[in-house]
Design an enzyme around this catalytic site. Structure first.
Site, PDB file in Angstrom:
ATOM      1  N   LYS A   1      32.595  47.275  31.476  1.00 19.00           N
ATOM      2  CA  LYS A   1      32.053  46.147  32.236  1.00 19.00           C
ATOM      3  C   LYS A   1      30.535  46.314  32.424  1.00 19.00           C
ATOM      4  O   LYS A   1      29.987  47.397  32.166  1.00 19.00           O
ATOM      5  CB  LYS A   1      32.781  46.055  33.584  1.00 19.00           C
ATOM      6  CG  LYS A   1      34.279  45.727  33.448  1.00 19.00           C
ATOM      7  CD  LYS A   1      34.925  45.582  34.822  1.00 19.00           C
ATOM      8  CE  LYS A   1      36.398  45.224  34.716  1.00 19.00           C
ATOM      9  NZ  LYS A   1      37.007  45.038  36.066  1.00 19.00           N
TER      10      LYS A   1
ATOM     11  N   TYR B   1      39.714  35.766  32.669  1.00 17.31           N
ATOM     12  CA  TYR B   1      40.396  36.144  33.916  1.00 17.31           C
ATOM     13  C   TYR B   1      41.150  34.963  34.540  1.00 17.31           C
ATOM     14  O   TYR B   1      41.365  34.958  35.742  1.00 17.31           O
ATOM     15  CB  TYR B   1      39.375  36.711  34.903  1.00 17.31           C
ATOM     16  CG  TYR B   1      39.042  38.173  34.663  1.00 17.31           C
ATOM     17  CD1 TYR B   1      40.011  39.176  34.811  1.00 17.31           C
ATOM     18  CD2 TYR B   1      37.757  38.571  34.306  1.00 17.31           C
ATOM     19  CE1 TYR B   1      39.713  40.515  34.605  1.00 17.31           C
ATOM     20  CE2 TYR B   1      37.450  39.919  34.094  1.00 17.31           C
ATOM     21  CZ  TYR B   1      38.440  40.880  34.247  1.00 17.31           C
ATOM     22  OH  TYR B   1      38.149  42.213  34.056  1.00 17.31           O
TER      23      TYR B   1
ATOM     24  N   ARG C   1      45.609  52.575  30.655  1.00 19.19           N
ATOM     25  CA  ARG C   1      45.611  52.254  32.093  1.00 19.19           C
ATOM     26  C   ARG C   1      45.591  53.545  32.925  1.00 19.19           C
ATOM     27  O   ARG C   1      44.927  53.626  33.953  1.00 19.19           O
ATOM     28  CB  ARG C   1      46.852  51.412  32.468  1.00 19.19           C
ATOM     29  CG  ARG C   1      46.919  50.041  31.806  1.00 19.19           C
ATOM     30  CD  ARG C   1      46.101  48.975  32.485  1.00 19.19           C
ATOM     31  NE  ARG C   1      46.419  48.784  33.878  1.00 19.19           N
ATOM     32  CZ  ARG C   1      45.851  47.832  34.641  1.00 19.19           C
ATOM     33  NH1 ARG C   1      44.966  46.991  34.116  1.00 19.19           N
ATOM     34  NH2 ARG C   1      46.166  47.716  35.901  1.00 19.19           N
TER      35      ARG C   1
ATOM     36  N   ARG D   1      37.722  55.485  36.537  1.00 17.59           N
ATOM     37  CA  ARG D   1      37.302  54.780  37.761  1.00 17.59           C
ATOM     38  C   ARG D   1      37.020  55.755  38.898  1.00 17.59           C
ATOM     39  O   ARG D   1      36.046  55.569  39.651  1.00 17.59           O
ATOM     40  CB  ARG D   1      38.352  53.738  38.144  1.00 17.59           C
ATOM     41  CG  ARG D   1      38.254  52.472  37.269  1.00 17.59           C
ATOM     42  CD  ARG D   1      39.453  51.578  37.427  1.00 17.59           C
ATOM     43  NE  ARG D   1      39.241  50.244  36.854  1.00 17.59           N
ATOM     44  CZ  ARG D   1      40.216  49.362  36.701  1.00 17.59           C
ATOM     45  NH1 ARG D   1      41.460  49.649  37.082  1.00 17.59           N
ATOM     46  NH2 ARG D   1      39.961  48.178  36.179  1.00 17.59           N
TER      47      ARG D   1
ATOM     48  N   ASN E   1      34.186  48.126  39.043  1.00 18.61           N
ATOM     49  CA  ASN E   1      35.054  49.263  38.711  1.00 18.61           C
ATOM     50  C   ASN E   1      35.014  49.659  37.229  1.00 18.61           C
ATOM     51  O   ASN E   1      35.970  50.197  36.697  1.00 18.61           O
ATOM     52  CB  ASN E   1      36.484  49.010  39.208  1.00 18.61           C
ATOM     53  CG  ASN E   1      37.126  47.801  38.563  1.00 18.61           C
ATOM     54  OD1 ASN E   1      36.538  47.171  37.676  1.00 18.61           O
ATOM     55  ND2 ASN E   1      38.335  47.482  38.975  1.00 18.61           N
TER      56      ASN E   1
ATOM     57  N   HIS F   1      37.884  47.600  32.095  1.00 20.14           N
ATOM     58  CA  HIS F   1      39.100  46.780  32.032  1.00 20.14           C
ATOM     59  C   HIS F   1      40.050  47.375  31.003  1.00 20.14           C
ATOM     60  O   HIS F   1      39.610  47.950  30.011  1.00 20.14           O
ATOM     61  CB  HIS F   1      38.744  45.345  31.600  1.00 20.14           C
ATOM     62  CG  HIS F   1      39.948  44.535  31.219  1.00 20.14           C
ATOM     63  ND1 HIS F   1      40.713  43.877  32.165  1.00 20.14           N
ATOM     64  CD2 HIS F   1      40.554  44.322  30.020  1.00 20.14           C
ATOM     65  CE1 HIS F   1      41.733  43.279  31.538  1.00 20.14           C
ATOM     66  NE2 HIS F   1      41.652  43.535  30.240  1.00 20.14           N
TER      67      HIS F   1
ATOM     68  N   GLU G   1      44.193  39.276  24.692  1.00 18.21           N
ATOM     69  CA  GLU G   1      42.825  39.737  24.934  1.00 18.21           C
ATOM     70  C   GLU G   1      42.137  40.209  23.646  1.00 18.21           C
ATOM     71  O   GLU G   1      40.935  40.028  23.481  1.00 18.21           O
ATOM     72  CB  GLU G   1      42.848  40.830  26.008  1.00 18.21           C
ATOM     73  CG  GLU G   1      43.275  40.254  27.361  1.00 18.21           C
ATOM     74  CD  GLU G   1      43.505  41.287  28.452  1.00 18.21           C
ATOM     75  OE1 GLU G   1      43.310  42.496  28.194  1.00 18.21           O
ATOM     76  OE2 GLU G   1      43.885  40.879  29.566  1.00 18.21           O
TER      77      GLU G   1
HETATM   78  N1  UDP Z   1      39.129  42.588  41.626  1.00 19.24           N
HETATM   79  C1  UDP Z   1      38.290  42.461  42.712  1.00 19.24           C
HETATM   80  N2  UDP Z   1      38.843  42.494  43.978  1.00 19.24           N
HETATM   81  C2  UDP Z   1      40.178  42.663  44.185  1.00 19.24           C
HETATM   82  C3  UDP Z   1      41.021  42.785  43.070  1.00 19.24           C
HETATM   83  C4  UDP Z   1      40.460  42.743  41.797  1.00 19.24           C
HETATM   84  O1  UDP Z   1      37.092  42.320  42.564  1.00 19.24           O
HETATM   85  O2  UDP Z   1      40.607  42.691  45.353  1.00 19.24           O
HETATM   86  C5  UDP Z   1      38.547  42.546  40.281  1.00 19.24           C
HETATM   87  C6  UDP Z   1      38.358  43.945  39.697  1.00 19.24           C
HETATM   88  O3  UDP Z   1      37.177  43.931  38.895  1.00 19.24           O
HETATM   89  C7  UDP Z   1      39.587  44.087  38.814  1.00 19.24           C
HETATM   90  C8  UDP Z   1      39.730  42.650  38.291  1.00 19.24           C
HETATM   91  O4  UDP Z   1      39.411  41.839  39.401  1.00 19.24           O
HETATM   92  O5  UDP Z   1      39.386  45.053  37.799  1.00 19.24           O
HETATM   93  C9  UDP Z   1      41.111  42.271  37.791  1.00 19.24           C
HETATM   94  O6  UDP Z   1      42.060  42.584  38.790  1.00 19.24           O
HETATM   95  P1  UDP Z   1      43.428  43.281  38.409  1.00 19.24           P
HETATM   96  O7  UDP Z   1      44.289  43.243  39.621  1.00 19.24           O
HETATM   97  O8  UDP Z   1      43.953  42.694  37.145  1.00 19.24           O
HETATM   98  O9  UDP Z   1      42.977  44.811  38.194  1.00 19.24           O
HETATM   99  P2  UDP Z   1      42.877  45.702  36.880  1.00 19.24           P
HETATM  100  O10 UDP Z   1      43.929  45.232  35.917  1.00 19.24           O
HETATM  101  O11 UDP Z   1      41.475  45.527  36.353  1.00 19.24           O
HETATM  102  O12 UDP Z   1      43.113  47.115  37.358  1.00 19.24           O
HETATM  103 MG    MG Z   2      44.416  43.358  35.245  1.00 19.16          MG
END
Ligand code: UDP
Ligand code: MG
Length: 132
Positions: A9, A49, A85, A102, A112, A115, A126
């Site tokens: 990111k 997203y 992941r 992370r 964070n 992705h 994706e």
């Molecule tokens: N995100 C955020 N606030 C939140 C939850 C998610 O800013 O409370 C952002 C964060 O950058 C995250 C992305 O939205 O990586 C996508 O969320 P997801 O729950 O899919 O998390 P990920 O799959 O990235 O772990």
């Molecule tokens: Mg996600």
């Protein structure tokens, strides 16, 4: 063998972590099989997203993802979707396991660093999104 889509990111690029992050995957046995350096438009970030469009953080997320260049890439390896992941760590870096990307580099849940696709279906969508 699986393929999954990851993105360094804008905060990761800004912090000069491209090499470090790619190396994490390579040294864990994965292959990088495609990669780009680009800046997302508002529309592209919103579309990528779109599953989160009802969430309170959506507008800020789109803004963050368009704040600078990012590096989408395709990772190939055994059980890649889940393993990537795991190597990334939890969405909220304060909850991420020690030694994950992370935990080591992210400053907050909204900045964070990385992705990773969360399922076979997401990975296919994706990879297509960035690499056609
Ligand atoms: N995100 C955020 N606030 C939140 C939850 C998610 O800013 O409370 C952002 C964060 O950058 C995250 C992305 O939205 O990586 C996508 O969320 P997801 O729950 O899919 O998390 P990920 O799959 O990235 O772990
Ligand atoms: Mg996600």
């Amino acid at each position: 063998m699986q393929k999954t889509l990851s993105i360094i990111k804008p905060d990761g690029v800004q912090k000069k972590l491209i090499g470090t992050i790619l190396n994490r995957f390579e040294k864990n046995g994965f292959k990088i099989v495609n990669l780009k350096y680009l800046s997302l438009t508002n529309d592209q970030a919103g579309e990528f997203y779109n599953m989160h469009k009802e969430m309170s953080f959506y507008a800020d997320l789109v803004k963050f993802m368009t704040s600078g260049p990012c590096v989408p890439f395709v990772i190939e390896g055994e059980n890649a979707i889940l393993r990537v992941r795991e190597l990334m760590g939890a969405t909220n870096p304060s909850e991420a396991d020690k030694g994950t990307i992370r935990a080591d580099f992210a400053e907050s849940i909204d900045k964070n660093i990385i992705h990773g696709s969360d399922s076979q279906e997401s990975a296919e969508r994706e990879i297509l999104f960035f690499f056609g």
